[in-house]
Design an enzyme around this catalytic site. Structure first.
Site, PDB file in Angstrom:
ATOM      1  N   ASN A   1       0.814  -1.146   0.007  1.00 13.13           N
ATOM      2  CA  ASN A   1      -0.102  -0.084   0.008  1.00 13.13           C
ATOM      3  C   ASN A   1       0.842   1.264   0.197  1.00 13.13           C
ATOM      4  O   ASN A   1       1.450   1.539   1.009  1.00 13.13           O
ATOM      5  CB  ASN A   1      -1.157  -0.158   1.305  1.00 13.13           C
ATOM      6  CG  ASN A   1      -1.685   1.228   1.297  1.00 13.13           C
ATOM      7  OD1 ASN A   1      -1.838   2.084   0.354  1.00 13.13           O
ATOM      8  ND2 ASN A   1      -2.415   1.336   2.617  1.00 13.13           N
TER       9      ASN A   1
ATOM     10  N   LYS B   1      -0.089   4.200  -0.448  1.00 11.61           N
ATOM     11  CA  LYS B   1      -0.497   5.490   0.378  1.00 11.61           C
ATOM     12  C   LYS B   1      -0.633   6.630  -0.726  1.00 11.61           C
ATOM     13  O   LYS B   1      -0.468   6.455  -1.922  1.00 11.61           O
ATOM     14  CB  LYS B   1      -0.157   5.544   1.659  1.00 11.61           C
ATOM     15  CG  LYS B   1       0.059   4.278   2.633  1.00 11.61           C
ATOM     16  CD  LYS B   1      -0.070   4.471   3.905  1.00 11.61           C
ATOM     17  CE  LYS B   1      -0.287   3.252   4.885  1.00 11.61           C
ATOM     18  NZ  LYS B   1      -0.305   3.256   6.305  1.00 11.61           N
TER      19      LYS B   1
ATOM     20  N   HIS C   1      -9.538   0.930   5.025  1.00 15.20           N
ATOM     21  CA  HIS C   1      -8.453   1.177   5.593  1.00 15.20           C
ATOM     22  C   HIS C   1      -8.584   2.388   6.611  1.00 15.20           C
ATOM     23  O   HIS C   1      -9.277   3.175   6.888  1.00 15.20           O
ATOM     24  CB  HIS C   1      -7.367   1.886   4.793  1.00 15.20           C
ATOM     25  CG  HIS C   1      -5.959   1.789   5.461  1.00 15.20           C
ATOM     26  ND1 HIS C   1      -5.493   2.758   6.535  1.00 15.20           N
ATOM     27  CD2 HIS C   1      -4.759   0.920   5.010  1.00 15.20           C
ATOM     28  CE1 HIS C   1      -4.275   2.445   6.421  1.00 15.20           C
ATOM     29  NE2 HIS C   1      -3.900   1.442   5.737  1.00 15.20           N
TER      30      HIS C   1
ATOM     31  N   GLU D   1      -7.002   4.851   7.631  1.00 10.74           N
ATOM     32  CA  GLU D   1      -6.823   5.989   7.503  1.00 10.74           C
ATOM     33  C   GLU D   1      -8.071   6.799   6.964  1.00 10.74           C
ATOM     34  O   GLU D   1      -8.426   7.721   7.166  1.00 10.74           O
ATOM     35  CB  GLU D   1      -5.343   6.198   6.570  1.00 10.74           C
ATOM     36  CG  GLU D   1      -4.109   6.223   7.492  1.00 10.74           C
ATOM     37  CD  GLU D   1      -3.120   5.349   6.826  1.00 10.74           C
ATOM     38  OE1 GLU D   1      -3.032   5.397   5.524  1.00 10.74           O
ATOM     39  OE2 GLU D   1      -1.947   5.082   7.476  1.00 10.74           O
TER      40      GLU D   1
ATOM     41  N   GLU E   1      -5.372  -4.702  10.772  1.00 11.97           N
ATOM     42  CA  GLU E   1      -4.142  -3.617  11.145  1.00 11.97           C
ATOM     43  C   GLU E   1      -4.656  -3.145  12.113  1.00 11.97           C
ATOM     44  O   GLU E   1      -5.436  -1.654  12.118  1.00 11.97           O
ATOM     45  CB  GLU E   1      -4.267  -2.687   9.660  1.00 11.97           C
ATOM     46  CG  GLU E   1      -3.916  -3.313   8.431  1.00 11.97           C
ATOM     47  CD  GLU E   1      -3.188  -2.290   7.498  1.00 11.97           C
ATOM     48  OE1 GLU E   1      -2.245  -2.721   6.895  1.00 11.97           O
ATOM     49  OE2 GLU E   1      -4.129  -1.374   7.122  1.00 11.97           O
TER      50      GLU E   1
ATOM     51  N   GLY F   1       2.337   2.530  10.859  1.00 11.82           N
ATOM     52  CA  GLY F   1       3.304   3.616  10.674  1.00 11.82           C
ATOM     53  C   GLY F   1       4.185   3.965  12.021  1.00 11.82           C
ATOM     54  O   GLY F   1       4.602   5.157  12.098  1.00 11.82           O
TER      55      GLY F   1
ATOM     56  N   SER G   1       3.592  -1.735  10.533  1.00 12.64           N
ATOM     57  CA  SER G   1       4.884  -1.795  10.759  1.00 12.64           C
ATOM     58  C   SER G   1       5.646  -3.239  10.257  1.00 12.64           C
ATOM     59  O   SER G   1       6.398  -3.415  10.945  1.00 12.64           O
ATOM     60  CB  SER G   1       5.094  -1.457  12.187  1.00 12.64           C
ATOM     61  OG  SER G   1       4.860  -0.298  12.417  1.00 12.64           O
TER      62      SER G   1
HETATM   63  P1  13P Z   1       3.027   0.618   7.813  1.00  8.96           P
HETATM   64  O1  13P Z   1       3.695  -0.501   7.069  1.00  8.96           O
HETATM   65  O2  13P Z   1       3.607   1.735   7.214  1.00  8.96           O
HETATM   66  O3  13P Z   1       2.960   0.599   9.078  1.00  8.96           O
HETATM   67  O4  13P Z   1       1.465   0.698   7.267  1.00  8.96           O
HETATM   68  C1  13P Z   1       0.565  -0.311   7.383  1.00  8.96           C
HETATM   69  C2  13P Z   1      -0.646   0.099   6.487  1.00  8.96           C
HETATM   70  O5  13P Z   1      -1.272   1.012   6.769  1.00  8.96           O
HETATM   71  C3  13P Z   1      -0.581  -0.560   5.388  1.00  8.96           C
HETATM   72  O6  13P Z   1      -2.208  -0.655   4.640  1.00  8.96           O
END
Ligand code: 13P
Length: 251
Positions: free
Chosen positions: A9, A11, A95, A97, A167, A173, A213
């Site tokens: 992803n 993002k 997601h 976010e 997640e 992150g 992560s």
């Molecule tokens: P990170 O791997 O940066 O923690 O992000 C995970 C994520 O949100 C994947 O969709």
């Protein structure tokens, strides 16, 4: 047998030219890897260019979001019909976010899952609890609600296209991944829920990914758990060396 899925992803990162460079760096890395599946989810603006770049590579294309309608007056939105034409196979839905910054709730996510499946796309349906919810021992209550409401009215036929990604919000992150045991516990909980709502066969074939992560050092710990069927990678997927190491963690 569930084929492990390694999803990147990206993002809101990478311009079109940067996306092409990243896809170029990855496209020959997974040749001959028949026992696992790789999907890249670039931003919408890069989907076409990445599709062209990975055309003959064993890499699938995914989108990070979609609207549930086929077309219409929804300024700024992208429909599953549009994604379909680009050769998109997967779409990330719900997601954290999007839940957090764009107020997406379970009802909207449910509409997106049904629509994605109706258009032949494979949703990667994300669920996860916040740090506070985990501290209050509400993890299963929250995940249970997200799964039940997200899958409300999803038919057996549609469910066969669905992948779920666990997640934990606190692990995204932050560099603070869940332990493989924490992931395993939640994945087993989700699979049992699906077993009860659908049947053994659908639950046994459902892929449940871990995200939060993930890096080349911790991926193996997750993948050796039989409850973990792949990973959804954010930050580390922007570095081709790291993402290749993640996908080929045991090579
Ligand atoms: P990170 O791997 O940066 O923690 O992000 C995970 C994520 O949100 C994947 O969709």
């Amino acid at each position: 047998m569930r084929k492990p899925l390694f999803a990147a992803n990206w993002k809101m990162n990478k311009t079109v030219s940067e996306s092409v460079l990243l896809a170029k760096a990855l496209k020959n890395e997974f040749l001959g890897l028949t026992n696992r599946e790789v999907v890249l989810c670039p931003p919408f603006t890069s989907l076409s260019a990445v599709a062209a770049e990975i055309r003959i590579a064993p890499i699938a294309l995914g989108a990070q979001n979609m609207h549930y309608e086929k077309e219409g007056a929804f300024t700024g939105e992208i429909s599953p019909f549009m994604l379909q034409e680009l050769g998109v196979k997967y779409v990330i839905v719900g997601h954290s976010e999007r839940r957090q910054h764009f107020n997406e709730g379970n009802e909207l996510i449910n509409k997106k899952i049904k629509s994605a499946a109706a258009f032949g796309l494979h949703p990667i349906f994300c669920v996860g609890e916040t740090e506070e919810e985990r501290k209050k021992k509400k993890t299963k209550a929250i995940i249970g609600k997200q799964v039940k409401e997200g899958l409300k009215g999803v038919s057996e036929f549609e469910m066969r296209k669905v992948n779920i990604a666990y997640e934990p919000v606190w692990a995204i992150g932050t560099g603070k991944n869940a332990t493989p045991e924490q992931a395993e516990e939640v994945h087993e909980f989700i699979r049992n829920l699906v077993k009860r709502s659908y049947n053994d066969e659908i639950a046994d074939n459902l892929r449940i990914l871990y995200g939060g992560s993930v890096n080349p050092e911790n991926v193996e710990g997750f993948m050796i758990k039989s409850a973990v069927d792949g990973v959804l990678v954010g930050g580390a997927s922007l570095d081709p060396k790291k993402f290749v190491k993640i996908v080929k963690y045991d090579y």
